[in-house]
Design a protein around this motif. Structure first.
Motif, PDB file in Angstrom:
ATOM      1  N   GLU A 143     -16.939   9.679  -5.007  1.00 21.69           N
ATOM      2  CA  GLU A 143     -17.760   9.914  -6.199  1.00 21.69           C
ATOM      3  C   GLU A 143     -16.920   9.856  -7.471  1.00 21.69           C
ATOM      4  OE1 GLU A 143     -19.588  13.626  -5.129  1.00 21.69           O
ATOM      5  OE2 GLU A 143     -21.206  12.624  -4.022  1.00 21.69           O
ATOM      6  N   GLN A 144     -15.730  10.440  -7.436  1.00 17.68           N
ATOM      7  CA  GLN A 144     -14.844  10.402  -8.604  1.00 17.68           C
ATOM      8  C   GLN A 144     -14.391   8.978  -8.904  1.00 17.68           C
ATOM      9  OE1 GLN A 144     -11.685  13.192  -7.741  1.00 17.68           O
ATOM     10  NE2 GLN A 144     -13.105  14.936  -7.725  1.00 17.68           N
ATOM     11  N   THR A 145     -14.082   8.216  -7.860  1.00 18.57           N
ATOM     12  CA  THR A 145     -13.665   6.829  -8.051  1.00 18.57           C
ATOM     13  C   THR A 145     -14.776   6.018  -8.710  1.00 18.57           C
ATOM     14  OG1 THR A 145     -12.112   6.932  -6.210  1.00 18.57           O
ATOM     15  CG2 THR A 145     -12.879   4.737  -6.851  1.00 18.57           C
ATOM     16  N   LEU A 146     -16.016   6.178  -8.229  1.00 20.48           N
ATOM     17  CA  LEU A 146     -17.132   5.452  -8.847  1.00 20.48           C
ATOM     18  C   LEU A 146     -17.405   5.952 -10.261  1.00 20.48           C
ATOM     19  CD1 LEU A 146     -19.663   4.888  -5.926  1.00 20.48           C
ATOM     20  CD2 LEU A 146     -17.870   3.365  -6.800  1.00 20.48           C
ATOM     21  N   SER A 147     -17.135   7.207 -10.528  1.00 19.97           N
ATOM     22  CA  SER A 147     -17.262   7.737 -11.894  1.00 19.97           C
ATOM     23  C   SER A 147     -16.241   7.073 -12.818  1.00 19.97           C
ATOM     24  CB  SER A 147     -17.067   9.253 -11.887  1.00 19.97           C
ATOM     25  OG  SER A 147     -17.109   9.765 -13.193  1.00 19.97           O
ATOM     26  N   HIS A 148     -15.004   6.913 -12.323  1.00 18.58           N
ATOM     27  CA  HIS A 148     -13.975   6.218 -13.112  1.00 18.58           C
ATOM     28  C   HIS A 148     -14.389   4.772 -13.367  1.00 18.58           C
ATOM     29  CE1 HIS A 148     -10.705   9.185 -11.563  1.00 18.58           C
ATOM     30  NE2 HIS A 148     -11.457   9.709 -12.508  1.00 18.58           N
ATOM     31  N   LEU A 149     -14.921   4.121 -12.335  1.00 17.63           N
ATOM     32  CA  LEU A 149     -15.408   2.753 -12.485  1.00 17.63           C
ATOM     33  C   LEU A 149     -16.483   2.696 -13.560  1.00 17.63           C
ATOM     34  CD1 LEU A 149     -15.917  -0.224 -11.629  1.00 17.63           C
ATOM     35  CD2 LEU A 149     -17.525   0.700  -9.940  1.00 17.63           C
ATOM     36  N   ALA A 150     -17.448   3.615 -13.498  1.00 12.14           N
ATOM     37  CA  ALA A 150     -18.550   3.618 -14.467  1.00 12.14           C
ATOM     38  C   ALA A 150     -18.031   3.769 -15.893  1.00 12.14           C
ATOM     39  CB  ALA A 150     -19.541   4.732 -14.135  1.00 12.14           C
ATOM     40  N   ALA A 151     -17.105   4.683 -16.103  1.00 10.50           N
ATOM     41  CA  ALA A 151     -16.558   4.900 -17.445  1.00 10.50           C
ATOM     42  C   ALA A 151     -15.792   3.668 -17.921  1.00 10.50           C
ATOM     43  CB  ALA A 151     -15.651   6.132 -17.454  1.00 10.50           C
ATOM     44  N   TYR A 152     -14.980   3.092 -17.044  1.00 10.98           N
ATOM     45  CA  TYR A 152     -14.183   1.925 -17.406  1.00 10.98           C
ATOM     46  C   TYR A 152     -15.067   0.724 -17.738  1.00 10.98           C
ATOM     47  CZ  TYR A 152     -11.001  -2.015 -17.035  1.00 10.98           C
ATOM     48  OH  TYR A 152     -10.298  -3.173 -17.291  1.00 10.98           O
ATOM     49  N   VAL A 153     -16.042   0.444 -16.881  1.00  9.15           N
ATOM     50  CA  VAL A 153     -16.900  -0.717 -17.086  1.00  9.15           C
ATOM     51  C   VAL A 153     -17.800  -0.520 -18.310  1.00  9.15           C
ATOM     52  CG1 VAL A 153     -18.696  -2.137 -16.043  1.00  9.15           C
ATOM     53  CG2 VAL A 153     -16.749  -1.439 -14.692  1.00  9.15           C
ATOM     54  N   ALA A 154     -18.257   0.701 -18.542  1.00 14.70           N
ATOM     55  CA  ALA A 154     -19.064   0.971 -19.743  1.00 14.70           C
ATOM     56  C   ALA A 154     -18.244   0.692 -21.002  1.00 14.70           C
ATOM     57  CB  ALA A 154     -19.565   2.415 -19.734  1.00 14.70           C
ATOM     58  N   GLU A 155     -16.967   1.035 -20.958  1.00 17.39           N
ATOM     59  CA  GLU A 155     -16.073   0.753 -22.091  1.00 17.39           C
ATOM     60  C   GLU A 155     -15.922  -0.756 -22.285  1.00 17.39           C
ATOM     61  OE1 GLU A 155     -11.332   1.155 -22.795  1.00 17.39           O
ATOM     62  OE2 GLU A 155     -12.332   2.945 -22.012  1.00 17.39           O
ATOM     63  N   LEU A 156     -15.744  -1.491 -21.187  1.00 16.44           N
ATOM     64  CA  LEU A 156     -15.648  -2.953 -21.273  1.00 16.44           C
ATOM     65  C   LEU A 156     -16.934  -3.559 -21.829  1.00 16.44           C
ATOM     66  CD1 LEU A 156     -13.934  -4.103 -17.947  1.00 16.44           C
ATOM     67  CD2 LEU A 156     -12.940  -4.031 -20.225  1.00 16.44           C
ATOM     68  N   ALA A 157     -18.071  -3.082 -21.320  1.00 20.70           N
ATOM     69  CA  ALA A 157     -19.363  -3.606 -21.770  1.00 20.70           C
ATOM     70  C   ALA A 157     -19.569  -3.323 -23.252  1.00 20.70           C
ATOM     71  CB  ALA A 157     -20.497  -2.999 -20.947  1.00 20.70           C
ATOM     72  N   SER A 158     -19.157  -2.155 -23.694  1.00 23.98           N
ATOM     73  CA  SER A 158     -19.281  -1.790 -25.103  1.00 23.98           C
ATOM     74  C   SER A 158     -18.419  -2.701 -25.976  1.00 23.98           C
ATOM     75  CB  SER A 158     -18.865  -0.328 -25.289  1.00 23.98           C
ATOM     76  OG  SER A 158     -18.846  -0.001 -26.653  1.00 23.98           O
ATOM     77  N   LYS A 159     -17.195  -2.971 -25.540  1.00 23.59           N
ATOM     78  CA  LYS A 159     -16.308  -3.877 -26.283  1.00 23.59           C
ATOM     79  C   LYS A 159     -16.913  -5.274 -26.354  1.00 23.59           C
ATOM     80  CE  LYS A 159     -11.884  -1.683 -25.258  1.00 23.59           C
ATOM     81  NZ  LYS A 159     -10.617  -1.834 -24.527  1.00 23.59           N
ATOM     82  N   THR A 160     -17.473  -5.719 -25.222  1.00 21.06           N
ATOM     83  CA  THR A 160     -18.085  -7.047 -25.172  1.00 21.06           C
ATOM     84  C   THR A 160     -19.252  -7.133 -26.143  1.00 21.06           C
ATOM     85  OG1 THR A 160     -17.418  -7.320 -22.882  1.00 21.06           O
ATOM     86  CG2 THR A 160     -19.185  -8.733 -23.659  1.00 21.06           C
ATOM     87  N   THR A 161     -20.075  -6.095 -26.174  1.00 22.26           N
ATOM     88  CA  THR A 161     -21.217  -6.068 -27.078  1.00 22.26           C
ATOM     89  C   THR A 161     -20.775  -6.057 -28.544  1.00 22.26           C
ATOM     90  OG1 THR A 161     -22.529  -4.901 -25.435  1.00 22.26           O
ATOM     91  CG2 THR A 161     -23.299  -4.783 -27.694  1.00 22.26           C
ATOM     92  N   ARG A 162     -19.775  -5.236 -28.844  1.00 23.47           N
ATOM     93  CA  ARG A 162     -19.279  -5.131 -30.234  1.00 23.47           C
ATOM     94  C   ARG A 162     -18.600  -6.405 -30.696  1.00 23.47           C
ATOM     95  NH1 ARG A 162     -17.053  -0.029 -28.791  1.00 23.47           N
ATOM     96  NH2 ARG A 162     -15.027  -1.007 -28.834  1.00 23.47           N
ATOM     97  N   ASN A 163     -17.833  -7.011 -29.805  1.00 20.18           N
ATOM     98  CA  ASN A 163     -17.009  -8.154 -30.214  1.00 20.18           C
ATOM     99  C   ASN A 163     -17.623  -9.509 -29.877  1.00 20.18           C
ATOM    100  OD1 ASN A 163     -15.109  -6.262 -31.009  1.00 20.18           O
ATOM    101  ND2 ASN A 163     -13.977  -6.381 -29.086  1.00 20.18           N
ATOM    102  N   GLY A 164     -18.672  -9.493 -29.090  1.00 25.38           N
ATOM    103  CA  GLY A 164     -19.291 -10.767 -28.696  1.00 25.38           C
ATOM    104  C   GLY A 164     -18.536 -11.435 -27.558  1.00 25.38           C
ATOM    105  N   ALA A 165     -17.401 -10.887 -27.211  1.00 27.24           N
ATOM    106  CA  ALA A 165     -16.598 -11.366 -26.080  1.00 27.24           C
ATOM    107  C   ALA A 165     -15.610 -10.279 -25.715  1.00 27.24           C
ATOM    108  CB  ALA A 165     -15.838 -12.644 -26.441  1.00 27.24           C
ATOM    109  N   GLU A 166     -15.173 -10.270 -24.465  1.00 27.87           N
ATOM    110  CA  GLU A 166     -14.236  -9.236 -24.030  1.00 27.87           C
ATOM    111  C   GLU A 166     -12.941  -9.359 -24.805  1.00 27.87           C
ATOM    112  OE1 GLU A 166     -11.782  -7.933 -20.093  1.00 27.87           O
ATOM    113  OE2 GLU A 166     -13.678  -8.949 -19.822  1.00 27.87           O
TER     114      GLU A 166
END
Length: 167
Positions: A143-166
């Protein structure tokens, strides 16, 4: 939904799942590239050092997980099935010939703007499953590992949305 019969694998399995607020392709990618895995893999307080990584069927990820108490755990994964971006199957143990290695199936299901990741792990015996739960806290760790994944990927998705690309 995955089901098992009482005479089959139910007493040998652990199932954890989590909704991740990111596209399925991005969540899947986080499992396929070592640059991502190094940023989120493992339970609270653990870090990971990769010795080799070859993401393909038959390929191996050879790594060390460093526990918060300073203990190093030798880890080895071989990929047994890869179906982008839907499914990854693997064998996980301490080494290639580990008789106690277990099998895991990860599925990535789109759910609107989220991705539901399910991780089903089946151990060779009920005793090994119980030891993983009681001694190594495998359910909480998963559960903790998937929580880390969720936080990390949400950060990536947010950067992608803000910047238009990773970035």
């Amino acid at each position: 939904m995955m089901t098992t019969d009482s005479g089959g694998e139910a007493d040998r399995e652990i199932m954890v799942s989590r909704a991740v607020r990111a596209p399925r392709e991005l969540v899947f990618e986080a499992f396929t590239e070592v640059r991502h895995l190094a940023r989120w893999w493992g339970p609270e307080g653990f870090t990971t050092t990769t010795r080799s990584f070859d993401f393909r069927v038959g390929g191996v990820w050879d790594f060390v997980m460093h526990g918060p108490d300073g203990t190093d755990y030798q880890e080895w994964i071989t990929w047994t099935e890869i179906a982008p971006p839907e499914r990854i199957a693997l064998e996980h143990g301490e080494s290639r010939d580990d008789p106690n290695a277990f099998a895991s199936l990860l599925t990535f299901e789109p759910a609107g703007e989220e991705t539901r990741i399910m991780m089903r792990t089946v151990f060779p015996t009920k005793e090994l499953r119980d030891e993983a739960v009681e001694k190594y806290h495998a359910i909480e760790g998963g559960e903790q590992t998937l929580s880390h994944l969720a936080a990390y990927v949400a950060e990536l998705a947010s950067k992608t949305t803000r910047n238009g690309a990773e970035s």
